[in-house]
Design an enzyme around this catalytic site. Structure first.
Site, PDB file in Angstrom:
ATOM      1  N   ASP A   1      65.410 -43.791   5.009  1.00 27.84           N
ATOM      2  CA  ASP A   1      65.552 -45.122   5.039  1.00 27.84           C
ATOM      3  C   ASP A   1      63.986 -45.854   5.142  1.00 27.84           C
ATOM      4  O   ASP A   1      63.198 -45.646   5.930  1.00 27.84           O
ATOM      5  CB  ASP A   1      66.100 -45.446   6.423  1.00 27.84           C
ATOM      6  CG  ASP A   1      67.561 -45.038   6.375  1.00 27.84           C
ATOM      7  OD1 ASP A   1      68.242 -45.054   5.639  1.00 27.84           O
ATOM      8  OD2 ASP A   1      67.997 -44.070   7.409  1.00 27.84           O
TER       9      ASP A   1
ATOM     10  N   ASP B  17      57.839 -44.609   6.531  1.00 26.12           N
ATOM     11  CA  ASP B  17      57.513 -46.198   6.441  1.00 26.12           C
ATOM     12  C   ASP B  17      57.457 -46.803   7.979  1.00 26.12           C
ATOM     13  O   ASP B  17      57.325 -47.955   8.120  1.00 26.12           O
ATOM     14  CB  ASP B  17      58.681 -46.846   5.624  1.00 26.12           C
ATOM     15  CG  ASP B  17      59.877 -46.687   6.280  1.00 26.12           C
ATOM     16  OD1 ASP B  17      60.119 -45.808   7.073  1.00 26.12           O
ATOM     17  OD2 ASP B  17      60.509 -47.925   6.474  1.00 26.12           O
TER      18      ASP B  17
HETATM   19  C1  BG6 Z   1      66.656 -43.705  10.348  1.00 28.17           C
HETATM   20  C2  BG6 Z   1      66.450 -45.417  10.547  1.00 28.17           C
HETATM   21  O1  BG6 Z   1      66.129 -43.200   9.203  1.00 28.17           O
HETATM   22  O2  BG6 Z   1      67.720 -43.468  10.740  1.00 28.17           O
HETATM   23  C3  BG6 Z   1      67.116 -46.105  11.701  1.00 28.17           C
HETATM   24  O3  BG6 Z   1      65.274 -45.812   9.951  1.00 28.17           O
HETATM   25  C4  BG6 Z   1      68.329 -45.544  12.005  1.00 28.17           C
HETATM   26  O4  BG6 Z   1      66.927 -47.350  11.522  1.00 28.17           O
HETATM   27  C5  BG6 Z   1      68.452 -43.968  12.015  1.00 28.17           C
HETATM   28  O5  BG6 Z   1      68.771 -45.984  13.441  1.00 28.17           O
HETATM   29  C6  BG6 Z   1      69.596 -43.415  12.380  1.00 28.17           C
HETATM   30  O6  BG6 Z   1      70.725 -43.578  11.284  1.00 28.17           O
HETATM   31  P1  BG6 Z   1      72.103 -43.432  11.170  1.00 28.17           P
HETATM   32  O7  BG6 Z   1      72.386 -43.610   9.573  1.00 28.17           O
HETATM   33  O8  BG6 Z   1      72.543 -41.933  11.679  1.00 28.17           O
HETATM   34  O9  BG6 Z   1      72.506 -44.535  12.040  1.00 28.17           O
HETATM   35 MG    MG Z   2      62.083 -44.906   7.711  1.00 27.70          MG
END
Ligand code: BG6
Ligand code: MG
Length: 232
Positions: free
Chosen positions: A18, A178
Site C-alpha cells: 500500500d 513509503d
Molecule cells: C498497510 C496499510 O499496508 O496495511 C495500512 O498501509 C493498513 O493503512 C494495513 O491499515 C492493514 O491493511 P488491511 O488491508 O488488512 O486493512
Molecule cells: Mg505503505
C-alpha cells in the site's frame, strides 16, 4: 567494478504494497475518515500519515485514542473493523492493472532477470486481493502479509519473514517503503531501505526516491554495494 561483487551483495528486494506498488493509501484514508466521522472525529493530515503501514487493529486503536473513545468494548471494535474493511474492499474493486505503480513491473522484471529475488512485505490482510486486482499476483518469490504476521510494523517481523522465506540475510536485502511505520521497521530489522515518496516525510530512510523510474537494477546493485563498502 567487479559485477560479481555486486550480485553477491544484493540478493533480494522486499516491497511494501500500500502506497508503494499501488496507491491504495487513499482508499484506506477514505474508509478510516468515514468511520472516524461516524464517531464524531475528523481525520487530520498527521493522522493520515500515522495510520499508514499500521495493521487494521492498531489503526483502530490509534483512531479511538485520537477520537477520545476510551471505553469501546471488543465486540464494538470488531464491528468497526469489519465496517472499515468492507468499505475498503468496496473501494478496491475499482482497481485495475493500470493502477500498479508506474515502473514497478519493469523493475520487478529486471530484478528477476538478474537473479535477484523479490518479496512482498505488507501489513495488509487484503494483499492477495489487491495484488490480483493490479495484476502483480504472480510477480513475487514470496508474499508475507497481514494474514501471516503477528506483529505490526514498526516491528520488523514482516521483513524478517520475507527474508527467511527467500533464504537471504537482511544485510543482503533492500526494503522499499513509503511510510512512517515501514521505514523504522526496516531499520529495526537490519535492512537497507529506500523510501518511495515525499523526502520531508521519509526522513529516516537510507535513500528517498519519488518514483520507480528512479530505480534500476544496476543502480540498486551499485548503491547497495557502495553503501556497504563505505560503511565497513
Ligand atoms: C498497510 C496499510 O499496508 O496495511 C495500512 O498501509 C493498513 O493503512 C494495513 O491499515 C492493514 O491493511 P488491511 O488491508 O488488512 O486493512
Ligand atoms: Mg505503505
Amino acid at each position: 567494478m567487479n559485477s560479481t561483487l555486486y550480485t553477491s551483495s544484493l540478493q533480494a528486494v522486499i516491497f511494501d504494497l500500500d502506497g508503494v506498488l499501488v496507491d491504495t493509501a487513499r482508499f484506506h484514508d477514505q474508509a478510516w475518515a468515514e468511520l472516524a466521522l461516524g464517531l464524531g472525529y475528523v481525520l487530520t493530515e498527521p493522522d493520515r500519515h500515522a495510520l499508514k503501514g499500521r495493521s487494521r487493529a492498531d489503526s483502530l486503536e490509534y483512531l479511538l485514542e485520537q477520537a477520545g473513545w476510551n471505553d469501546a468494548d471488543p465486540s464494538q471494535k470488531s464491528k468497526w473493523l469489519q465496517a472499515k474493511n468492507a468499505r475498503y474492499l468496496e473501494l478496491v474493486e475499482a482497481l485495475t492493472p493500470q493502477d500498479a505503480a508506474q515502473g514497478a513491473l519493469v523493475l520487478l522484471d529486471q530484478l528477476k532477470s538478474q537473479g535477484i529475488k523479490t518479496a512482498l512485505g505488507s501489513a495488509s490482510q487484503n494483499a492477495a486481493k489487491v495484488l490480483q486486482k493490479i495484476g502483480l499476483d504472480s510477480c513475487f518469490d514470496t508474499v508475507v502479509d497481514g494474514t501471516r504476521t503477528t506483529r505490526s510494523k514498526p516491528d520488523p517481523q514482516v521483513f524478517w519473514m520475507a527474508a527467511q522465506d527467500l533464504g537471504c540475510e537482511p544485510a543482503h536485502c533492500v526494503v522499499v517503503e513509503d511510510d512512517l511505520a515501514g521505514v523504522p521497521a526496516a531499520w529495526a530489522g537490519g535492512f537497507l531501505n529506500i523510501g518511495l515518496g515525499d523526502a520531508s516525510v521519509l526522513l529516516g530512510a537510507h535513500r528517498v526516491v519519488h518514483q520507480f523510474s528512479e530505480l534500476s537494477v544496476l543502480g540498486l546493485l551499485a548503491w547497495h554495494f557502495a553503501f556497504n563498502h563505505n560503511n565497513t
